[in-house]
Design a protein around this motif. Structure first.
Motif, PDB file in Angstrom:
ATOM      1  N   CYS A  96      -0.504  12.477  -6.941  1.00  0.00           N
ATOM      2  CA  CYS A  96      -1.642  13.046  -7.656  1.00  0.00           C
ATOM      3  C   CYS A  96      -1.416  14.520  -7.988  1.00  0.00           C
ATOM      4  N   LYS A  97      -0.806  15.250  -7.065  1.00  0.00           N
ATOM      5  CA  LYS A  97      -0.531  16.664  -7.321  1.00  0.00           C
ATOM      6  C   LYS A  97       0.433  16.817  -8.493  1.00  0.00           C
ATOM      7  N   THR A 107       0.855  -1.191   0.000  1.00  0.00           N
ATOM      8  CA  THR A 107       0.000   0.000   0.000  1.00  0.00           C
ATOM      9  C   THR A 107       0.890   1.241   0.000  1.00  0.00           C
ATOM     10  N   PRO A 137       1.102   5.048   1.459  1.00  0.00           N
ATOM     11  CA  PRO A 137       0.480   5.945   2.440  1.00  0.00           C
ATOM     12  C   PRO A 137      -0.149   7.165   1.757  1.00  0.00           C
ATOM     13  N   GLU A 138      -1.223   7.651   2.342  1.00  0.00           N
ATOM     14  CA  GLU A 138      -1.999   8.743   1.756  1.00  0.00           C
ATOM     15  C   GLU A 138      -1.178   9.994   1.434  1.00  0.00           C
ATOM     16  N   PRO A 139      -0.238  10.427   2.281  1.00  0.00           N
ATOM     17  CA  PRO A 139       0.542  11.623   1.927  1.00  0.00           C
ATOM     18  C   PRO A 139       1.355  11.435   0.630  1.00  0.00           C
ATOM     19  N   TYR A 140       1.844  10.224   0.404  1.00  0.00           N
ATOM     20  CA  TYR A 140       2.586   9.946  -0.828  1.00  0.00           C
ATOM     21  C   TYR A 140       1.646   9.959  -2.040  1.00  0.00           C
ATOM     22  N   LEU A 141       0.461   9.364  -1.871  1.00  0.00           N
ATOM     23  CA  LEU A 141      -0.531   9.384  -2.948  1.00  0.00           C
ATOM     24  C   LEU A 141      -0.926  10.814  -3.302  1.00  0.00           C
ATOM     25  N   ALA A 142      -1.082  11.660  -2.275  1.00  0.00           N
ATOM     26  CA  ALA A 142      -1.436  13.066  -2.513  1.00  0.00           C
ATOM     27  C   ALA A 142      -0.342  13.759  -3.322  1.00  0.00           C
TER      28      ALA A 142
END
Length: 175
Positions: free
Chosen positions: A170-171, A160, A162-167
């Motif tokens: 995406c940015k 998985t 982590p959400e901060p990396y996904l953000a």
């Protein structure tokens, strides 16, 4: 020979592919899809169906299939293989995606769509498209070599993200 000495009279009827092949392959060996033309010398976009007079689209430091050496296969998929290659003169590594050309129209359309997308998306956050060729029944696409592997390889390793990396991803992708 069958039992009883009877030899069946079999005929083999193969569909004529000449007409369908001429829809996407010229007599000179150029793959075509609308305004997109690809041959052993490279790729070009030709408006209004005029084949003559348009220069090949070449990157700075021109590439040809003769100028690269295959190191090893680094990936395989339904559409073909990806090889690690090295430019003979500069020593630079590239990924070479080799797709066997298929007569099926939907497959050809996907290849042409991928080439058009690669041409139109030169972005710091997307793998760089350098050149492509049609030669000996295959489309070869020269791409930037990413030594970290694919996103799929990364996901197998970490499971998985982590959400901060996904953000952050995406940015960067939306820029």
């Amino acid at each position: 020979m069958r039992r009883g000495g009877f030899k069946p009279n079999l005929t083999l009827a193969l569909p004529s592919h000449e007409a369908s092949i001429s829809q996407f392959l010229t007599q000179s060996g150029t793959f075509k899809d609308g305004d997109l033309l690809v041959n052993k010398d490279g790729l070009r976009i030709v408006p209004d169906g005029k084949e003559e007079g348009q220069p090949l689209i070449k990157p700075a430091g021109s590439l040809s299939l003769d100028d690269i050496d295959v190191i090893k296969v680094i990936g395989k998929g339904n559409g073909g293989i990806v090889q690690l290659v090295r430019h003979k003169w500069s020593g630079q590594f590239f990924a070479l995606k080799v797709i066997e050309l298929n007569i099926q129209e939907n497959v050809r359309r996907l290849i042409a769509q991928e080439l058009r997308i690669n041409l139109s998306t030169q972005c710091n956050y997307v793998v760089v498209f350098y050149q492509c060729f049609y030669y000996n029944g295959a489309i070869s696409i020269v791409l930037e070599y990413m030594d970290g592997g694919s996103l799929g390889d990364f996901l197998k390793l970490v499971k998985t993200i982590p959400e901060p990396y996904l953000a952050a991803i995406c940015k960067q992708a939306s820029v």
